[in-house]
Design a protein around this motif. Structure first.
Motif, PDB file in Angstrom:
ATOM      1  N   THR A   1      43.509  32.311  91.113  1.00 62.83           N
ATOM      2  CA  THR A   1      42.282  32.222  90.894  1.00 62.83           C
ATOM      3  C   THR A   1      42.359  33.536  90.553  1.00 62.83           C
ATOM      4  O   THR A   1      43.067  34.798  90.301  1.00 62.83           O
ATOM      5  CB  THR A   1      41.813  32.506  92.716  1.00 62.83           C
ATOM      6  N   ALA A   2      41.226  34.652  90.283  1.00 60.99           N
ATOM      7  CA  ALA A   2      40.641  35.501  89.288  1.00 60.99           C
ATOM      8  C   ALA A   2      39.116  35.560  89.510  1.00 60.99           C
ATOM      9  O   ALA A   2      38.411  34.900  89.199  1.00 60.99           O
ATOM     10  CB  ALA A   2      41.171  35.938  88.130  1.00 60.99           C
ATOM     11  N   ARG A   3      38.851  37.026  89.863  1.00 59.26           N
ATOM     12  CA  ARG A   3      37.753  37.056  90.022  1.00 59.26           C
ATOM     13  C   ARG A   3      37.302  38.186  90.133  1.00 59.26           C
ATOM     14  O   ARG A   3      38.307  39.555  89.613  1.00 59.26           O
ATOM     15  CB  ARG A   3      37.183  38.391  91.416  1.00 59.26           C
TER      16      ARG A   3
ATOM     17  N   VAL B   1      45.268  43.678  92.645  1.00 57.03           N
ATOM     18  CA  VAL B   1      43.648  43.954  92.950  1.00 57.03           C
ATOM     19  C   VAL B   1      43.382  45.457  92.056  1.00 57.03           C
ATOM     20  O   VAL B   1      44.432  46.241  91.894  1.00 57.03           O
ATOM     21  CB  VAL B   1      43.070  44.261  93.811  1.00 57.03           C
ATOM     22  N   PHE B   2      42.531  45.724  90.830  1.00 60.12           N
ATOM     23  CA  PHE B   2      42.963  46.761  89.806  1.00 60.12           C
ATOM     24  C   PHE B   2      40.641  46.771  90.020  1.00 60.12           C
ATOM     25  O   PHE B   2      39.688  46.119  89.944  1.00 60.12           O
ATOM     26  CB  PHE B   2      42.744  45.862  88.193  1.00 60.12           C
TER      27      PHE B   2
ATOM     28  N   ASN C   1      35.901  45.677  88.963  1.00 61.50           N
ATOM     29  CA  ASN C   1      36.746  45.193  90.387  1.00 61.50           C
ATOM     30  C   ASN C   1      37.339  44.258  89.305  1.00 61.50           C
ATOM     31  O   ASN C   1      36.496  42.720  89.490  1.00 61.50           O
ATOM     32  CB  ASN C   1      36.590  45.364  91.753  1.00 61.50           C
ATOM     33  N   LEU C   2      38.573  43.896  89.761  1.00 61.01           N
ATOM     34  CA  LEU C   2      39.475  42.154  89.116  1.00 61.01           C
ATOM     35  C   LEU C   2      40.713  41.711  90.550  1.00 61.01           C
ATOM     36  O   LEU C   2      41.181  42.872  90.370  1.00 61.01           O
ATOM     37  CB  LEU C   2      39.934  42.393  87.734  1.00 61.01           C
ATOM     38  N   VAL C   3      40.113  40.974  90.394  1.00 66.59           N
ATOM     39  CA  VAL C   3      41.555  40.409  91.619  1.00 66.59           C
ATOM     40  C   VAL C   3      41.906  39.096  90.531  1.00 66.59           C
ATOM     41  O   VAL C   3      41.417  38.478  90.058  1.00 66.59           O
ATOM     42  CB  VAL C   3      40.847  39.703  93.170  1.00 66.59           C
ATOM     43  N   LEU C   4      43.572  39.410  91.175  1.00 68.94           N
ATOM     44  CA  LEU C   4      43.985  37.732  90.397  1.00 68.94           C
ATOM     45  C   LEU C   4      44.758  37.575  91.825  1.00 68.94           C
ATOM     46  O   LEU C   4      45.652  38.628  92.322  1.00 68.94           O
ATOM     47  CB  LEU C   4      44.908  38.772  89.000  1.00 68.94           C
TER      48      LEU C   4
END
Length: 196
Positions: free
Chosen positions: A146-148, A60-61, A76-79
């Motif tokens: 998955t990425a968000r 999580v970034f 935010n970016l989540v991988l």
């Protein structure tokens, strides 16, 4: 008309700028029993959480945005990586993309990814939410991802902030790779192991 020296200088500066940009990224790898999963982030992304163990690994970034300082909002970016050979990995990956607003997410395919696009309110702030799914990261390792990316629509956002976020997300998705086979440490690589 530019001289040959000026053209050479300009070409050198452009090449130098491209090299600096390329080296401003940080490549991260998660070593698995069947190989490695790799992705690249910008150096200025804050790591909020890193859980590198499968069956579900997650990173999580928070991406910097001067407009969100002293607000409750953030970009935010989540991988996540899923080991589909396990029940936990398969169950987590099979959860459908959640609909947040009154409209169903719009879908598009970009290379190996399916992207679900929607907007929704978080409190009083409208967010764009991009969810991406990739069925296989490494051909025979049975790992999916998955990425968000979610970002707020703030008054102080840069004029082309939405366009910039779209470009950063696509660049990030293109960086997600799977490597099969025994992992060989590269020169200048630092390996950190999660706390046991």
């Amino acid at each position: 008309m530019p001289t040959k020296k000026l053209k050479t200088l300009l070409a050198s500066l452009l090449l130098g700028t491209a090299c600096i940009t390329a080296f401003a990224d940080t490549s991260l790898k998660i070593i698995t029993q069947t190989g490695a999963l790799a992705f690249t982030v910008d150096d200025d992304w804050a790591v909020l959480n890193m859980q590198s163990k499968l069956p579900v690994a997650a990173a999580v970034f928070q991406l910097p945005n001067p407009a969100d300082r002293q607000t409750a909002d953030s970009t935010n970016l989540v991988l996540k990586f899923y080991d589909l050979n396990t029940d936990a990995g398969r169950t987590a990956y099979d959860v459908p993309v959640k609909q947040y607003g009154s409209n169903a997410p719009k879908t598009e395919n970009v290379d190996a990814w399916t992207i679900f696009r929607q907007e929704a309110l978080q409190g009083a702030t409208r967010y764009t939410i991009l969810d991406a799914r990739r069925d296989q990261v490494a051909d025979s390792a049975n790992i999916s991802a998955t990425a968000r990316l979610a970002w707020p629509h703030l008054k102080g956002n840069a004029k082309k902030y939405d366009v910039l976020m779209e470009a950063r997300f696509r660049k990030f998705l293109n960086s997600v790779q799977g490597e099969l086979g025994p992992y060989k440490q590269q020169e200048n690589e630092v390996i950190r192991r999660p706390a046991q």
